[in-house]
Design a protein around this motif. Structure first.
Motif, PDB file in Angstrom:
ATOM      1  N   LYS A 242       0.829  -1.211   0.000  1.00 24.87           N
ATOM      2  CA  LYS A 242       0.000   0.000   0.000  1.00 24.87           C
ATOM      3  C   LYS A 242       0.863   1.260   0.000  1.00 24.87           C
ATOM      4  O   LYS A 242       0.586   2.220  -0.722  1.00 24.87           O
ATOM      5  CB  LYS A 242      -0.905  -0.013   1.244  1.00 24.87           C
ATOM      6  N   HIS A 246       1.084   4.441  -2.636  1.00 22.74           N
ATOM      7  CA  HIS A 246       0.980   5.851  -2.250  1.00 22.74           C
ATOM      8  C   HIS A 246       2.226   6.629  -2.658  1.00 22.74           C
ATOM      9  O   HIS A 246       2.131   7.814  -3.022  1.00 22.74           O
ATOM     10  CB  HIS A 246       0.762   5.961  -0.741  1.00 22.74           C
ATOM     11  N   THR A 249       1.894   7.584  -6.193  1.00 26.02           N
ATOM     12  CA  THR A 249       0.996   8.736  -6.302  1.00 26.02           C
ATOM     13  C   THR A 249       1.710  10.027  -5.917  1.00 26.02           C
ATOM     14  O   THR A 249       1.496  11.075  -6.532  1.00 26.02           O
ATOM     15  CB  THR A 249      -0.230   8.525  -5.411  1.00 26.02           C
ATOM     16  N   TYR A 274       6.612   8.619   7.360  1.00 24.37           N
ATOM     17  CA  TYR A 274       6.286   7.224   7.679  1.00 24.37           C
ATOM     18  C   TYR A 274       7.141   6.676   8.807  1.00 24.37           C
ATOM     19  O   TYR A 274       7.113   5.475   9.063  1.00 24.37           O
ATOM     20  CB  TYR A 274       6.467   6.349   6.430  1.00 24.37           C
ATOM     21  N   CYS A 282      -5.160   7.202  12.910  1.00 17.42           N
ATOM     22  CA  CYS A 282      -5.811   7.897  11.795  1.00 17.42           C
ATOM     23  C   CYS A 282      -6.398   9.209  12.294  1.00 17.42           C
ATOM     24  O   CYS A 282      -7.035   9.266  13.354  1.00 17.42           O
ATOM     25  CB  CYS A 282      -6.901   7.008  11.191  1.00 17.42           C
ATOM     26  N   THR A 296      -1.946   4.069   6.203  1.00 19.79           N
ATOM     27  CA  THR A 296      -0.846   4.031   5.229  1.00 19.79           C
ATOM     28  C   THR A 296      -0.788   5.273   4.351  1.00 19.79           C
ATOM     29  O   THR A 296       0.169   5.437   3.594  1.00 19.79           O
ATOM     30  CB  THR A 296      -0.982   2.793   4.324  1.00 19.79           C
ATOM     31  N   TRP A 297      -1.788   6.128   4.425  1.00 21.03           N
ATOM     32  CA  TRP A 297      -1.797   7.330   3.574  1.00 21.03           C
ATOM     33  C   TRP A 297      -1.284   8.529   4.367  1.00 21.03           C
ATOM     34  O   TRP A 297      -1.630   8.705   5.534  1.00 21.03           O
ATOM     35  CB  TRP A 297      -3.206   7.619   3.078  1.00 21.03           C
ATOM     36  N   ARG A 298      -0.443   9.348   3.724  1.00 21.93           N
ATOM     37  CA  ARG A 298       0.034  10.583   4.334  1.00 21.93           C
ATOM     38  C   ARG A 298      -0.356  11.749   3.432  1.00 21.93           C
ATOM     39  O   ARG A 298      -0.086  11.729   2.228  1.00 21.93           O
ATOM     40  CB  ARG A 298       1.560  10.556   4.512  1.00 21.93           C
ATOM     41  N   ASP A 299      -0.999  12.746   4.029  1.00 21.85           N
ATOM     42  CA  ASP A 299      -1.431  13.899   3.266  1.00 21.85           C
ATOM     43  C   ASP A 299      -0.217  14.624   2.690  1.00 21.85           C
ATOM     44  O   ASP A 299       0.811  14.770   3.347  1.00 21.85           O
ATOM     45  CB  ASP A 299      -2.239  14.846   4.160  1.00 21.85           C
ATOM     46  N   ASP A 308      -6.590   4.302   4.215  1.00 16.69           N
ATOM     47  CA  ASP A 308      -6.819   4.456   2.776  1.00 16.69           C
ATOM     48  C   ASP A 308      -8.278   4.807   2.487  1.00 16.69           C
ATOM     49  O   ASP A 308      -8.585   5.512   1.533  1.00 16.69           O
ATOM     50  CB  ASP A 308      -6.414   3.178   2.054  1.00 16.69           C
ATOM     51  N   ARG A 311      -9.378   8.685   3.922  1.00 18.82           N
ATOM     52  CA  ARG A 311      -8.857   9.902   3.301  1.00 18.82           C
ATOM     53  C   ARG A 311      -9.807  10.490   2.283  1.00 18.82           C
ATOM     54  O   ARG A 311      -9.603  11.608   1.798  1.00 18.82           O
ATOM     55  CB  ARG A 311      -7.527   9.617   2.626  1.00 18.82           C
TER      56      ARG A 311
END
Length: 312
Positions: A242, A246, A249, A274, A282, A296-299, A308, A311
């Motif tokens: 994951k 990201h 992206t 990370y 979250c 797992t997502w960071r802005d 995921d 967001r």
């Protein structure tokens, strides 16, 4: 229409009869719709109205069928006009006896017609866009463009020493992140980024432009059997797969061709967030795990952690 344009291969008498047949067919079709529009009228009993309507409708359909058959017969007598188009010497291709095997001329005609149609639609689109005038006029934009300094042209090929200096400065910026630079295939650089004891990232660079990233766990093997960095195999863990998605992206988000060193520094700053992959909750739901995975997502701006699905 001039006779000289139709004389080669065209039967003019049959052509005139075909035009008359088309007019007759149009009249027959009009009578069919008039019959459907009028419906059942002018009869005292329901049975009489139905019989009269069916008889009139059948007669109209027979007229359409008869006129259509006559038109098909005349169309076979008209002949095929010669396809004279302003394609210069390409018309000689139509003389090829094996037209079914090498239909170059017909394909060329198709391309020519398509090009004319594209030019026509492009003209319409240009007219519509010109009607949507912006607030800033062209003159104002011209003046502001003169005042702005011209951007220096960039190149995809930068000196290796310059790339090394940029990577060394980024390495000194983040103490918890170590960067190993290697060039196994010439001038292109490959980075092995170790973020604490959380993960390892393989970064494939073309000069100072990042092409590919692969994120793996800290204890996973990142080398092939011959001792080179493995840039193809994915991580064995879903959480790092994951993060790899990201990171890809993020590469699309951080784009500034005029200053590639800023892009690399911004990406490394985002990657450093990370360091608390398994410790940060979250920011939306407040949970540490969702479907067995941490956030797992960071802005890209705030570097805050999200799942995921949170967001969105």
């Amino acid at each position: 229409m001039a006779d000289g344009a139709l004389s080669p291969g065209v039967n003019l008498e049959a052509f005139a009869q075909a035009i008359a047949a088309i007019q007759a067919l149009r009249s027959s079709v009009t009578r069919v719709f008039d019959c459907l529009k009028d419906g059942m009228r002018n009869k005292e009993t329901l049975e009489g109205r139905e019989k009269g309507f069916v008889a009139a409708f059948q007669e109209s359909l027979h007229s359409v069928s008869r006129d259509l058959g006559e038109l098909e017969r005349l169309s076979n007598l008209v002949g095929k006009p010669s396809e004279n188009h302003p394609l210069h010497n390409s018309g000689l291709l139509s003389l090829d006896p094996v037209q079914d095997k090498t239909p170059l001329y017909s394909q060329l005609l198709q391309a020519y017609k398509w090009s004319n149609k594209l030019q026509y639609h492009a003209g319409l689109a240009s007219g519509l866009l010109n009607q949507q005038s912006l607030k800033r006029s062209a003159n104002q934009m011209g003046v502001s463009a003169k005042r702005r300094p011209k951007a220096q042209p960039t190149t995809l090929v930068l000196p290796p020493q310059y790339v090394d200096d940029v990577i060394n400065r980024i390495d000194r910026m983040f103490p918890e992140m170590s960067i190993q630079l290697s060039r196994p295939n010439g001038t292109s650089a490959m980075l092995l980024v170790t973020l604490g004891k959380v993960l390892k990232v393989i970064v494939v660079m073309r000069s100072l432009f990042i092409d590919r990233t692969i994120v793996k766990g800290y204890n996973e093997n990142v080398y092939t059997e011959d001792g080179k960095l493995d840039i193809w195999s994915k991580s064995n863990y879903q959480v790092f797969q994951k993060v790899t998605d990201h990171a890809t992206t993020a590469l699309l988000h951080y784009q500034l061709p005029q200053m590639p060193d800023v892009v690399v520094r911004s990406f490394m700053t985002w990657l450093r967030s990370y360091i608390k992959l398994f410790q940060a909750p979250c920011q939306r739901c407040g949970k540490f795990l969702q479907d067995g995975l941490p956030p797992t997502w960071r802005d890209f701006r705030t570097l805050e952690a999200f799942h995921d699905t949170c967001r969105q």
